[in-house]
Write an enzyme that holds these catalytic residues in place. Structure first.
Site, PDB file in Angstrom:
ATOM      1  N   ASN A  14      -4.736   5.902  15.613  1.00 32.36           N
ATOM      2  CA  ASN A  14      -5.717   5.587  14.581  1.00 32.36           C
ATOM      3  C   ASN A  14      -6.198   4.174  14.858  1.00 32.36           C
ATOM      4  O   ASN A  14      -5.402   3.243  14.852  1.00 32.36           O
ATOM      5  CB  ASN A  14      -5.085   5.686  13.188  1.00 32.36           C
ATOM      6  CG  ASN A  14      -4.683   7.110  12.857  1.00 32.36           C
ATOM      7  OD1 ASN A  14      -5.475   8.040  12.993  1.00 32.36           O
ATOM      8  ND2 ASN A  14      -3.439   7.310  12.454  1.00 32.36           N
ATOM      9  N   GLU A  63       9.541  -1.790   7.743  1.00 34.04           N
ATOM     10  CA  GLU A  63      10.574  -1.048   8.460  1.00 34.04           C
ATOM     11  C   GLU A  63      11.717  -0.780   7.473  1.00 34.04           C
ATOM     12  O   GLU A  63      12.480  -1.697   7.127  1.00 34.04           O
ATOM     13  CB  GLU A  63      11.042  -1.892   9.660  1.00 34.04           C
ATOM     14  CG  GLU A  63      12.295  -1.414  10.337  1.00 34.04           C
ATOM     15  CD  GLU A  63      12.299   0.085  10.696  1.00 34.04           C
ATOM     16  OE1 GLU A  63      11.323   0.568  11.296  1.00 34.04           O
ATOM     17  OE2 GLU A  63      13.294   0.750  10.363  1.00 34.04           O
ATOM     18  N   CYS A  92       3.274   8.672   0.602  1.00 32.62           N
ATOM     19  CA  CYS A  92       3.803   7.794   1.651  1.00 32.62           C
ATOM     20  C   CYS A  92       3.997   6.418   1.031  1.00 32.62           C
ATOM     21  O   CYS A  92       3.053   5.842   0.490  1.00 32.62           O
ATOM     22  CB  CYS A  92       2.803   7.742   2.807  1.00 32.62           C
ATOM     23  SG  CYS A  92       3.254   6.556   4.101  1.00 32.62           S
ATOM     24  N   GLU A 126       0.818  -1.207   0.000  1.00 34.70           N
ATOM     25  CA  GLU A 126       0.000   0.000   0.000  1.00 34.70           C
ATOM     26  C   GLU A 126       0.850   1.255   0.000  1.00 34.70           C
ATOM     27  O   GLU A 126       1.909   1.297   0.614  1.00 34.70           O
ATOM     28  CB  GLU A 126      -0.916   0.010   1.225  1.00 34.70           C
ATOM     29  CG  GLU A 126      -1.915  -1.126   1.155  1.00 34.70           C
ATOM     30  CD  GLU A 126      -3.010  -1.030   2.192  1.00 34.70           C
ATOM     31  OE1 GLU A 126      -2.840  -0.296   3.184  1.00 34.70           O
ATOM     32  OE2 GLU A 126      -4.034  -1.689   2.011  1.00 34.70           O
TER      33      GLU A 126
END
Ligand code: SAH
Length: 379
Positions: A315, A187, A128, A93
């Site tokens: 979130n 990561e 992102c 994603e």
């Protein structure tokens, strides 16, 4: 995965490839420009190359290896979450956040340092991107952790996320101002070499300045030292998320390996450029790590560092056993840090309604009710 993929190769490698095929080495530069500046979608589109060379590349098993957009989800706040498919069928994603900093810097300042006049016709956004399929770090508040780690992304798959989104959004740096955050799935410092190679291609090829990039790490201490020694590098953000070792080990098991002392020592040793600051991210979990005492402990650790703190109210997500704190608790926490002279900002959540916000990337469409999203299947 096809080992013979062009996307991800740097200029010397592409020049070498051209020579291997008996072509002049400037063909390597043409390939480089098509891959990273023009961002072609397949080898056949590389119109600067003679068709005989394109045919030779194909018959020798070379393909572009660019990941493709599988589907996208549009948030009411303009954020778009992309599900991107790699050539082996695995998906990852990436998130597009139009206008400004996407909440990354959280304080309204831009990620880069230059001052310019925004023109109406040009776009600004933050992308992102992910560095791994899944994640091995197992932070207890993060949805990506539930996947475990499947594999590292290749250099081409990291750069290709940016290419796919720039194409889809019809924007092109450097004319359009694009910030990049390596804050998606995975990561980055556990896929360090591919991440750094991708950074260099994004700077030299795609044209996004390093000053507009930020990488976030959960605290892989030896790589923080390596990263500090890189001649070309994004800015550094560190996911702190707890104010003492007992709490941090519970929330982020990686703390057993590199504890707060080791992490903060690495941060203190990190060579900052003029005017650069470190960022510490701190996810606030109601009643868990968000008390005034926790804030005072954070201030103790960070005091004297050239750093700012970005607070992120949790979130939420299914299977995450924590609650989002009230606005009041967030503000109290912020005030304690600010009173200790630490610049502290609250990151604005982006795309929570489509599971695109921090800690919500999980490659799923099942998580979301169909009424909440617009799903656009690409053909
Ligand atoms: N693995 C890297 C890169 C991911 S950055 C890292 O951990 O830094 C994603 C950021 O979102 C991290 O700062 C992480 O602590 C934060 N985060 C994770 N889960 C979250 C959640 N549920 N709500 C808010 N922030 C979260």
């Amino acid at each position: 995965m096809n080992a013979k993929t062009l996307l991800g190769m740097d200029l010397p490698a592409l020049r070498g490839l051209a020579e291997e095929f008996g072509e002049p080495s400037y063909r390597g530069l043409q390939l480089f420009e098509s891959l990273y500046k023009q961002r072609v979608e397949d080898v056949a589109q590389i119109s600067t190359l003679p068709s005989s060379l394109r045919a030779k590349l194909a018959s020798d098993g070379y393909s572009l290896g660019a990941p493709r957009i599988d589907s996208k989800f549009q948030s009411i706040d303009g954020t778009v979450r992309y599900l991107i498919a790699c050539s082996d069928g695995q998906t990852v994603e990436s998130v597009w956040m139009p206008e400004g900093d996407g909440g990354e810097s959280a304080d309204g300042t831009e990620a880069g340092d230059e001052i310019d006049t925004p023109s109406r016709s040009r776009r600004r956004a933050t992308i992102c991107i992910s560095s791994q399929i899944g994640c091995a770090v197992d932070c207890q508040f993060c949805l990506t952790a539930l996947l475990g780690v499947k594999r590292n992304l290749s250099v081409g798959e990291i750069v290709g996320q940016v290419g796919a989104i720039l194409r889809d959004q019809q924007v092109s740096p450097p004319e359009d101002r694009v910030n990049l955050v390596f804050m998606g799935m995975g990561e980055p410092f556990l896929n360090y070499d591919n991440f750094m190679k991708a950074v260099r291609l994004l700077v030299e090829g795609v044209g996004i300045p390093e000053s507009r990039m930020t990488v976030s790490t959960a605290g892989i201490v030896p790589r923080i030292f390596d990263f500090g020694a890189e001649p070309v590098r994004p800015k550094l953000a560190i996911s702190l998320n707890a104010s003492n070792d007992v709490l941090r080990t519970e929330l982020m098991p990686i703390n057993r390996k590199w504890d707060l002392r080791a992490l903060i020592d690495a941060a203190r040793a990190f060579p900052l450029r003029p005017r650069e600051r470190l960022t510490f991210e701190y996810v606030l979990l109601d009643g868990k790590n968000d008390s005034p005492e926790n804030a005072r402990e954070v201030a103790q650790w960070i005091r004297g560092l050239r750093a700012k703190v970005n607070l992120i109210a949790l979130n939420p997500g299914p299977g995450i056993g924590f609650q989002t704190p009230s606005q009041e608790r967030v503000e109290t926490f912020q005030k304690i840090l600010r009173d200790a002279d630490i610049p502290t900002f609250v990151r604005r959540p982006r795309g929570r309604d489509i599971y695109a916000a921090c800690g919500q990337l999980k490659r799923t469409i099942e998580l979301i009710g169909p009424s909440e999203i617009t799903l656009e299947k690409q053909t």
